[in-house]
Design an enzyme around this catalytic site. Structure first.
Site, PDB file in Angstrom:
ATOM      1  N   CYS A  86       0.775  -1.233   0.000  1.00  0.00           N
ATOM      2  CA  CYS A  86       0.000   0.000   0.000  1.00  0.00           C
ATOM      3  C   CYS A  86       0.812   1.293   0.000  1.00  0.00           C
ATOM      4  O   CYS A  86       2.031   1.307   0.090  1.00  0.00           O
ATOM      5  CB  CYS A  86      -0.959   0.027   1.191  1.00  0.00           C
ATOM      6  SG  CYS A  86      -1.873  -1.496   1.434  1.00  0.00           S
ATOM      7  N   ARG A  91      -4.495   0.652  -1.862  1.00  0.00           N
ATOM      8  CA  ARG A  91      -4.377  -0.689  -1.312  1.00  0.00           C
ATOM      9  C   ARG A  91      -3.729  -1.699  -2.251  1.00  0.00           C
ATOM     10  O   ARG A  91      -4.114  -1.833  -3.406  1.00  0.00           O
ATOM     11  CB  ARG A  91      -5.754  -1.229  -0.907  1.00  0.00           C
ATOM     12  CG  ARG A  91      -5.645  -2.551  -0.151  1.00  0.00           C
ATOM     13  CD  ARG A  91      -6.987  -3.103   0.235  1.00  0.00           C
ATOM     14  NE  ARG A  91      -6.812  -4.288   1.088  1.00  0.00           N
ATOM     15  CZ  ARG A  91      -7.637  -5.314   1.136  1.00  0.00           C
ATOM     16  NH1 ARG A  91      -8.723  -5.316   0.398  1.00  0.00           N
ATOM     17  NH2 ARG A  91      -7.384  -6.352   1.926  1.00  0.00           N
ATOM     18  N   LEU A  92      -2.737  -2.414  -1.702  1.00  0.00           N
ATOM     19  CA  LEU A  92      -2.228  -3.652  -2.280  1.00  0.00           C
ATOM     20  C   LEU A  92      -2.690  -4.751  -1.340  1.00  0.00           C
ATOM     21  O   LEU A  92      -2.186  -4.885  -0.217  1.00  0.00           O
ATOM     22  CB  LEU A  92      -0.700  -3.631  -2.371  1.00  0.00           C
ATOM     23  CG  LEU A  92      -0.044  -4.901  -2.920  1.00  0.00           C
ATOM     24  CD1 LEU A  92      -0.424  -5.119  -4.381  1.00  0.00           C
ATOM     25  CD2 LEU A  92       1.474  -4.834  -2.780  1.00  0.00           C
ATOM     26  N   ILE A  95      -3.031  -7.903   0.621  1.00  0.00           N
ATOM     27  CA  ILE A  95      -2.188  -9.042   0.978  1.00  0.00           C
ATOM     28  C   ILE A  95      -2.817  -9.835   2.118  1.00  0.00           C
ATOM     29  O   ILE A  95      -2.979 -11.041   2.027  1.00  0.00           O
ATOM     30  CB  ILE A  95      -0.768  -8.570   1.350  1.00  0.00           C
ATOM     31  CG1 ILE A  95      -0.064  -8.043   0.086  1.00  0.00           C
ATOM     32  CG2 ILE A  95       0.049  -9.700   1.972  1.00  0.00           C
ATOM     33  CD1 ILE A  95       1.282  -7.420   0.328  1.00  0.00           C
ATOM     34  N   ASN A 125       0.799   1.197   5.903  1.00  0.00           N
ATOM     35  CA  ASN A 125       1.606   0.542   4.880  1.00  0.00           C
ATOM     36  C   ASN A 125       2.601  -0.335   5.605  1.00  0.00           C
ATOM     37  O   ASN A 125       3.446   0.163   6.358  1.00  0.00           O
ATOM     38  CB  ASN A 125       2.342   1.590   4.036  1.00  0.00           C
ATOM     39  CG  ASN A 125       3.356   0.964   3.091  1.00  0.00           C
ATOM     40  OD1 ASN A 125       3.143  -0.146   2.618  1.00  0.00           O
ATOM     41  ND2 ASN A 125       4.445   1.670   2.826  1.00  0.00           N
ATOM     42  N   GLY A 126       2.513  -1.648   5.399  1.00  0.00           N
ATOM     43  CA  GLY A 126       3.447  -2.557   6.052  1.00  0.00           C
ATOM     44  C   GLY A 126       2.767  -3.821   6.524  1.00  0.00           C
ATOM     45  O   GLY A 126       1.671  -4.180   6.079  1.00  0.00           O
ATOM     46  N   GLU A 127       3.425  -4.497   7.448  1.00  0.00           N
ATOM     47  CA  GLU A 127       2.915  -5.738   8.022  1.00  0.00           C
ATOM     48  C   GLU A 127       3.191  -5.745   9.519  1.00  0.00           C
ATOM     49  O   GLU A 127       4.287  -5.381   9.952  1.00  0.00           O
ATOM     50  CB  GLU A 127       3.592  -6.968   7.384  1.00  0.00           C
ATOM     51  CG  GLU A 127       3.542  -7.024   5.866  1.00  0.00           C
ATOM     52  CD  GLU A 127       2.162  -7.297   5.318  1.00  0.00           C
ATOM     53  OE1 GLU A 127       1.291  -7.756   6.089  1.00  0.00           O
ATOM     54  OE2 GLU A 127       1.937  -7.035   4.118  1.00  0.00           O
ATOM     55  N   ILE A 157      17.603 -12.397 -12.017  1.00  0.00           N
ATOM     56  CA  ILE A 157      17.761 -11.611 -13.244  1.00  0.00           C
ATOM     57  C   ILE A 157      19.241 -11.464 -13.564  1.00  0.00           C
ATOM     58  O   ILE A 157      20.087 -11.389 -12.667  1.00  0.00           O
ATOM     59  CB  ILE A 157      17.095 -10.220 -13.107  1.00  0.00           C
ATOM     60  CG1 ILE A 157      17.103  -9.488 -14.461  1.00  0.00           C
ATOM     61  CG2 ILE A 157      17.749  -9.378 -12.020  1.00  0.00           C
ATOM     62  CD1 ILE A 157      16.209  -8.252 -14.483  1.00  0.00           C
ATOM     63  N   GLY A 215      17.090 -10.253   0.531  1.00  0.00           N
ATOM     64  CA  GLY A 215      18.227 -10.361   1.438  1.00  0.00           C
ATOM     65  C   GLY A 215      18.850  -9.057   1.869  1.00  0.00           C
ATOM     66  O   GLY A 215      19.958  -9.063   2.434  1.00  0.00           O
TER      67      GLY A 215
END
Length: 548
Positions: A2, A49-50, A52, A73-75, A259, A335
């Site tokens: 988000c 909003r994204l 998840i 925004n976050g977790e 990649i 990482g």
């Protein structure tokens, strides 16, 4: 996850209209929906909003029992435990979103709740005439703030939202909270953040804490994958994530993504070996050099930076994230952070003593929100993909950042002293022959910076493009045009020029910090500029043979 925008002050319909239009600049961060909450004369919260966690009903803003609204925004990785405590106190939840706990906590505890959170976040909350804004301790989630002509305070996930609205703006500092009555204050306190520590004399528990850090970041209600460069850090994350995912579901096969310029690039070769070893569903993407150069303007726009290593590494990550999105994956583990925590860059070999080594690791971690963490977030979120970084887990950091630097510092071989490889302590923690997590060649692979590992021709292609684009006269007059952070190379001038076109003014320029390796004669940020880099050593030997 988000993008957020909050405006507090004498907010009226006109300000709300401006804020709503400005929030459209965050659409890439939240392509799945939008919402807003408005209290005239107090503030407005806007959200992109994204989805998840709880995709069906987790639309923001989310509300508490007593009318508090929050955008986030976050977790929040400990949301289940926090939710259980709130439910025991009689609170009822309407969604399964981790973000809903924030509204209830704000109502119950005011700004004191922030230090109860285990997670990454940029959040804003509003209730009646009270409000707060907070950012996670390391700044994994981006946040900026500023003030408009009318005196209103604006807070947003990206600089581009504020650049056209505020008279001044700057980076919101990590580990801080801003409240209506108390102003800005630091809430996250650690002695190691101030360059002080009661050093641990061993690394006991390092593996266990890192496994726990990876495990909690598998929290998702949508498809999840891993970024795999084939270097030590991303490979450890991928190996643990694949193993932990199978524990939850024996049939799980995690997707991994890499990649490179061509199939023989250092990262693609190593990533291929790791994917086969740990059993991921592996995907390779080729970086077209011309396409990469053509993306420069977009990269500067999305990363909001003119820092050379940030731009160099963001383009491959940006192109890879576009592919990841097309595969239906919204979350990837990455990482970032390990090299700062453990002194993994090759220039750390030249640290002038253990205390200098420790202070440099602290400085790098404190500024990750202006370099690698910024790159990881913004180059993935440009395509609506969220990157999670287990090396910056708070419990893991509290252990890793207090280990005696005498055990962490890499050493060159000298008379009477054996060499010690960079990140040897971390490598050793996972070097169990009875339970191998990675192929030995990868576990002990030399540090390769991402912009080099995708293929050594990539950085050379960027330099050649800059050489053809920027004149000698422009570079000679760089100090007049850019008195702040004056570029010293044509590549730096090119990125600085693009940034100035997109984000004019000194306030924007001061939101960027250039990444420069210390203790290294060649100031080029590429790891290959270090004399200890394997390719540099080979080139020196080849030159010596030719000279003979």
């Amino acid at each position: 996850m988000c993008g957020i925008l909050a405006v507090f002050g004498a907010v009226d319909d006109a300000i709300l209209s401006r804020a709503t239009a400005a929030s459209e600049r965050l659409t890439h961060r939240g392509p799945d929906g939008h919402g807003r909450h408005y209290l005239p004369g107090v503030g407005a919260l806007l959200h992109r909003r994204l989805s998840i966690m709880d995709p069906a009903s987790g639309r923001q803003p989310l509300f508490g029992r007593d009318g508090a609204a929050v955008v986030h925004n976050g977790e929040i990785y400990n949301h289940a435990a926090l939710r259980a405590g709130l439910q025991a106190a009689g609170r009822v939840f309407r969604t399964g979103s981790d973000s809903e706990v924030l509204a209830h906590l704000f109502e119950a505890q005011g700004d004191a709740f922030v230090d109860k959170l285990d997670g990454v976040f940029a959040l804003a909350a509003l209730r009646d005439d009270d409000w707060l804004v907070a950012r996670d301790p390391i700044g994994v989630k981006p946040l900026y703030y500023g003030r408009d002509r009318a005196g209103n305070l604006w807070f947003a996930s990206e600089l581009k939202v504020l650049a056209g609205e505020c008279e001044w703006f700057e980076v919101f500092p990590p580990g801080h909270v801003y409240t209506r009555r108390g102003g800005l204050r630091r809430w996250y306190e650690r002695t190691w953040l101030e360059g002080q520590a009661d050093y641990r004399r061993d690394a006991a528990g390092l593996r266990e804490r890192f496994e726990a850090a990876v495990d909690k970041r598998l929290m998702s209600d949508v498809p999840l994958g891993v970024l795999l460069s084939g270097g030590l850090d991303s490979s450890l994350v991928a190996a643990l994530a694949a193993r932990l995912a199978r524990r939850r579901d024996p049939d799980a096969r995690l997707m991994s993504f890499a990649i490179g310029v061509d199939g023989d690039s250092p990262d693609l070769r190593a990533a291929r070996d790791v994917a086969a070893f740990v059993g991921t569903d592996h995907h390779e993407v080729r970086l077209d050099l011309d396409e990469g150069v053509a993306a420069l303007r977009d990269i500067v726009w999305h990363t909001e930076s003119y820092d050379i290593p940030t731009v160099r590494a963001s383009i491959p990550m940006y192109c890879l994230s576009r592919y990841i999105k097309d595969q239906g994956v919204k979350v990837v583990l990455s990482g970032e952070g390990s090299d700062e925590v453990f002194g993994g860059y090759l220039y750390f070999y030249f640290a002038e003593g253990e205390e200098a080594f420790f202070r440099e690791t602290v400085e790098r971690v404190k500024n990750l929100h202006l370099s690698d963490v910024l790159r990881a977030d913004k180059s993935t979120m440009a395509h609506g993909v969220e990157a999670r970084v287990p090396f910056l887990d708070l419990a893991f950091l509290d252990l890793a950042m207090t280990i005696d630097p005498a055990l962490k510092r890499p050493l060159r071989a000298e008379p009477g002293r054996e060499a010690r490889m960079e990140k040897a302590l971390l490598r050793a923690a996972f070097a169990d022959p009875a339970d191998p997590l990675l192929p030995p060649a990868v576990l002990w692979r030399q540090k390769e910076q991402f912009s080099d590992g995708v293929g050594y021709g990539w950085v050379e292609r960027l330099k050649a493009h800059a050489e053809a684009t920027v004149s000698d006269l422009h570079l000679a007059e760089a100090g007049r045009r850019f008195p702040h952070e004056t570029p010293t190379t044509k590549e730096g001038y090119l990125y600085r020029s693009l940034f100035a076109e997109l984000f004019p003014g000194e306030h924007a320029a001061r939101c960027v910090r250039r990444w420069v390796p210390r203790w290294q004669a060649d100031a080029d940020s590429s790891g290959r500029a270090n004399p200890l880099h394997n390719s540099a050593v080979r080139e020196d030997r080849q030159a010596a043979r030719k000279a003979r």
